[in-house]
Design a protein around this motif. Sequence first.
Motif, PDB file in Angstrom:
ATOM      1  N   LEU A 124       0.233  -1.146   0.222  1.00  0.00           N
ATOM      2  CA  LEU A 124       0.279  -0.079  -0.027  1.00  0.00           C
ATOM      3  C   LEU A 124       0.652   0.707  -0.093  1.00  0.00           C
ATOM      4  N   ALA A 125       1.452   0.808   0.544  1.00  0.00           N
ATOM      5  CA  ALA A 125       3.049   2.139   1.224  1.00  0.00           C
ATOM      6  C   ALA A 125       3.134   2.363  -0.299  1.00  0.00           C
ATOM      7  N   VAL A 126       4.411   1.892  -1.176  1.00  0.00           N
ATOM      8  CA  VAL A 126       5.218   2.034  -2.307  1.00  0.00           C
ATOM      9  C   VAL A 126       3.774   2.223  -3.396  1.00  0.00           C
ATOM     10  N   SER A 127       2.350   2.177  -3.638  1.00  0.00           N
ATOM     11  CA  SER A 127       1.379   2.219  -3.963  1.00  0.00           C
ATOM     12  C   SER A 127       0.849   3.931  -4.451  1.00  0.00           C
ATOM     13  N   VAL A 128       0.620   4.711  -3.430  1.00  0.00           N
ATOM     14  CA  VAL A 128       0.826   5.828  -3.308  1.00  0.00           C
ATOM     15  C   VAL A 128       1.449   6.882  -3.855  1.00  0.00           C
ATOM     16  N   ASN A 129       0.612   7.545  -4.230  1.00  0.00           N
ATOM     17  CA  ASN A 129       1.250   9.300  -5.292  1.00  0.00           C
ATOM     18  C   ASN A 129       2.114   9.189  -4.826  1.00  0.00           C
ATOM     19  N   PHE A 130       3.606   9.582  -4.962  1.00  0.00           N
ATOM     20  CA  PHE A 130       5.277  10.183  -4.668  1.00  0.00           C
ATOM     21  C   PHE A 130       5.145  11.531  -4.928  1.00  0.00           C
ATOM     22  N   SER A 131       4.335  11.674  -5.859  1.00  0.00           N
ATOM     23  CA  SER A 131       4.239  13.372  -6.454  1.00  0.00           C
ATOM     24  C   SER A 131       4.175  14.004  -5.104  1.00  0.00           C
ATOM     25  N   SER A 132       3.103  13.732  -4.224  1.00  0.00           N
ATOM     26  CA  SER A 132       2.183  14.923  -3.489  1.00  0.00           C
ATOM     27  C   SER A 132       2.938  15.408  -2.208  1.00  0.00           C
ATOM     28  N   ASP A 134       1.145  15.162   0.535  1.00  0.00           N
ATOM     29  CA  ASP A 134      -0.179  13.522   1.697  1.00  0.00           C
ATOM     30  C   ASP A 134       0.016  12.514   0.957  1.00  0.00           C
ATOM     31  N   GLY A 135       0.728  12.388  -0.194  1.00  0.00           N
ATOM     32  CA  GLY A 135       0.747  10.597  -1.013  1.00  0.00           C
ATOM     33  C   GLY A 135       2.228  10.293  -0.277  1.00  0.00           C
ATOM     34  N   LEU A 136       3.112  10.616   0.512  1.00  0.00           N
ATOM     35  CA  LEU A 136       4.433  10.444   0.370  1.00  0.00           C
ATOM     36  C   LEU A 136       4.261  10.529   2.164  1.00  0.00           C
ATOM     37  N   LYS A 137       2.966  11.250   2.720  1.00  0.00           N
ATOM     38  CA  LYS A 137       2.975  11.136   4.417  1.00  0.00           C
ATOM     39  C   LYS A 137       2.348   9.991   4.992  1.00  0.00           C
ATOM     40  N   SER A 138       0.904   9.367   3.871  1.00  0.00           N
ATOM     41  CA  SER A 138       0.850   7.878   3.800  1.00  0.00           C
ATOM     42  C   SER A 138       1.672   7.060   4.086  1.00  0.00           C
ATOM     43  N   ALA A 139       2.346   7.223   2.489  1.00  0.00           N
ATOM     44  CA  ALA A 139       3.115   6.144   2.268  1.00  0.00           C
ATOM     45  C   ALA A 139       4.213   5.832   3.445  1.00  0.00           C
ATOM     46  N   ALA A 140       4.584   6.894   3.994  1.00  0.00           N
ATOM     47  CA  ALA A 140       5.328   6.776   5.584  1.00  0.00           C
ATOM     48  C   ALA A 140       5.264   5.906   6.608  1.00  0.00           C
ATOM     49  N   ASN A 141       3.189   6.767   6.764  1.00  0.00           N
ATOM     50  CA  ASN A 141       2.290   6.425   7.715  1.00  0.00           C
ATOM     51  C   ASN A 141       2.684   4.199   7.060  1.00  0.00           C
ATOM     52  N   TYR A 142       2.271   4.185   6.137  1.00  0.00           N
ATOM     53  CA  TYR A 142       2.363   2.491   5.921  1.00  0.00           C
ATOM     54  C   TYR A 142       3.185   2.113   5.585  1.00  0.00           C
ATOM     55  N   PHE A 143       4.839   2.165   5.990  1.00  0.00           N
ATOM     56  CA  PHE A 143       5.368   2.040   6.282  1.00  0.00           C
ATOM     57  C   PHE A 143       5.815   1.893   7.699  1.00  0.00           C
ATOM     58  N   CYS A 144       5.527   2.433   8.673  1.00  0.00           N
ATOM     59  CA  CYS A 144       5.524   2.296  10.052  1.00  0.00           C
ATOM     60  C   CYS A 144       4.469   1.299  10.597  1.00  0.00           C
ATOM     61  N   LEU A 145       3.515   1.470  10.029  1.00  0.00           N
ATOM     62  CA  LEU A 145       2.707   0.671  10.393  1.00  0.00           C
ATOM     63  C   LEU A 145       3.036  -1.405  10.380  1.00  0.00           C
ATOM     64  N   ALA A 146       3.605  -1.366   8.684  1.00  0.00           N
ATOM     65  CA  ALA A 146       4.787  -3.057   7.918  1.00  0.00           C
ATOM     66  C   ALA A 146       5.207  -3.333   9.092  1.00  0.00           C
ATOM     67  N   ALA A 147       6.067  -2.328   9.570  1.00  0.00           N
ATOM     68  CA  ALA A 147       7.359  -2.235  10.552  1.00  0.00           C
ATOM     69  C   ALA A 147       7.296  -2.704  12.072  1.00  0.00           C
ATOM     70  N   GLY A 148       6.009  -2.027  12.495  1.00  0.00           N
ATOM     71  CA  GLY A 148       5.195  -2.655  13.746  1.00  0.00           C
ATOM     72  C   GLY A 148       4.494  -3.991  13.733  1.00  0.00           C
ATOM     73  N   VAL A 149       4.064  -4.046  12.011  1.00  0.00           N
ATOM     74  CA  VAL A 149       3.238  -5.873  11.916  1.00  0.00           C
ATOM     75  C   VAL A 149       5.091  -6.835  12.335  1.00  0.00           C
ATOM     76  N   ILE A 150       5.944  -6.360  11.574  1.00  0.00           N
ATOM     77  CA  ILE A 150       7.251  -7.585  11.191  1.00  0.00           C
ATOM     78  C   ILE A 150       8.141  -7.322  13.449  1.00  0.00           C
ATOM     79  N   SER A 151       7.697  -5.900  14.143  1.00  0.00           N
ATOM     80  CA  SER A 151       7.734  -5.455  15.065  1.00  0.00           C
ATOM     81  C   SER A 151       7.099  -6.680  16.247  1.00  0.00           C
ATOM     82  N   HIS A 152       6.176  -7.105  15.606  1.00  0.00           N
ATOM     83  CA  HIS A 152       5.144  -7.365  17.276  1.00  0.00           C
ATOM     84  C   HIS A 152       5.440  -8.939  16.212  1.00  0.00           C
TER      85      HIS A 152
END
Length: 462
Positions: A124-132, A134-152
């Motif tokens: 989901l992170a890499v599928s957002v619009n990296f040119s905006s 808001d898209g970068l902020k959303s991607a960063a959030n998804y990456f943090c959640l993905a890292a959280g799942v791996i950590s768990h």
Amino acid sequence: MSSNILFLPFRKSHSLVLSDAIRQYISGKYDQHPDMFKQDLEVIDSLRREAINVREPHVSGLKKIAAYAAQLVWMGGKFPIDIGADFTWFTALGYNTKRPITQDNLKFELCNVLFNLAALYSQLAVSVNFSSPDGLKSAANYFCLAAGVISHMKDKVVPELRTAPVEDMDIATLESLQELLLAQGQECFWQKAVMDGYKDSSIAKLAARVSDLYSTAGDWAVQSEAISSEWIHHMTAKHHHFAAAAQYRQACDCLEKRKYGEEVARLRDSMLCVNEALKESRYVNKTVLGDLNGLKNKVSEDLKRAEKDNDLIYLNPVPPKSELKTLERAGMVVARVPPDVSSPLDHLGDNAMFGAPLFAKLVPFAVHLAASIYEERRDRLVSTQLTAPLSALTASIHSTLSALSLPGSLQALEKPLGIPPALLAHAEELRQSDALARLDRSFADTAKLKATDTATFASGRD
């Protein structure tokens, strides 16, 4: 998808009728009939089918995977870890992705499901619009959640497997993936800062932290059997790339503050870092290589200009690298475990997000286990405290009676009803030898002898 960003691929699984194994276990181990849970058995099959078939980066897949994972956690309190179901999965990373791995282990199933949840967040992170922004902020959030799942997974689930984790779920691999996801999340904040026109000093701090995270990810990756060499080269290139970017931005800040000698020193260090990154040019994709060459051109142009201006105009001493102040770091990312993963039972209920917990009326496995332990201890106590001493005392009594030559008494104790067989046999022998008649004749003969002896005694006395 942005081609200079990595994402986790999904793990694949074979279809499995999980309800058959659960039905058989309930039938064999519990006093309750499986038909009491007919609807629950249908639901668990449906949940698994929907979870393992999530293959596209769409937010609707998050609930499907998380709902099944939550029910697996709940079922861990109702059933043992080896319920009798053969869960088959294929690894997502490494060189054995075509080889199936089968385990009868609920925690193994949970690990694979959570890995796919982390993979979905990363996609989901890499599928957002990296040119905006808001898209970068959303991607960063998804990456943090993905890292959280791996950590768990690493901290809570893998230690409960009771078996060695598969090669792409060992500690080194999970640590590397967690740091990689955080690095890419931090990179999104760096890119947003550049896009929003932040100060060079702030961008330098963000870039320095990106470099650190990629470095840590690469250090763990070389200890993993599952992380491919392509990914390791990618992490190495990114580490040096952002080290160069950090020094470049700090050099720009030095120019603004008229620190011309330090500007030259930092630009030289930036060029060294870029050249280190370009050593990986044979192994990285064109997008990463293009970013590196673009940075190199920019640093090269500024370095020529800075050296010329300083040599001809400013004449500031250029400090060696050892005297340069270490860049500060601005960390913007942390591994955030989604609430439905960290506290899945809070999301189960009649009106909750994931619906009612399945098999709620089934006696918990812990209670069933406790009852079994009680029965085992009770039987052992009766055997050691009552049965064994009683047997020892009985053997002692028999030994004493035998020593006293009391077979009849011993038999009477063993068979207290009726006359002892030895006594009956002796009586039969006496009957067959006409013992009573012979005894009567002996009495008569004795009486005759008595009369004769009496008469003889009387005559002698006279």
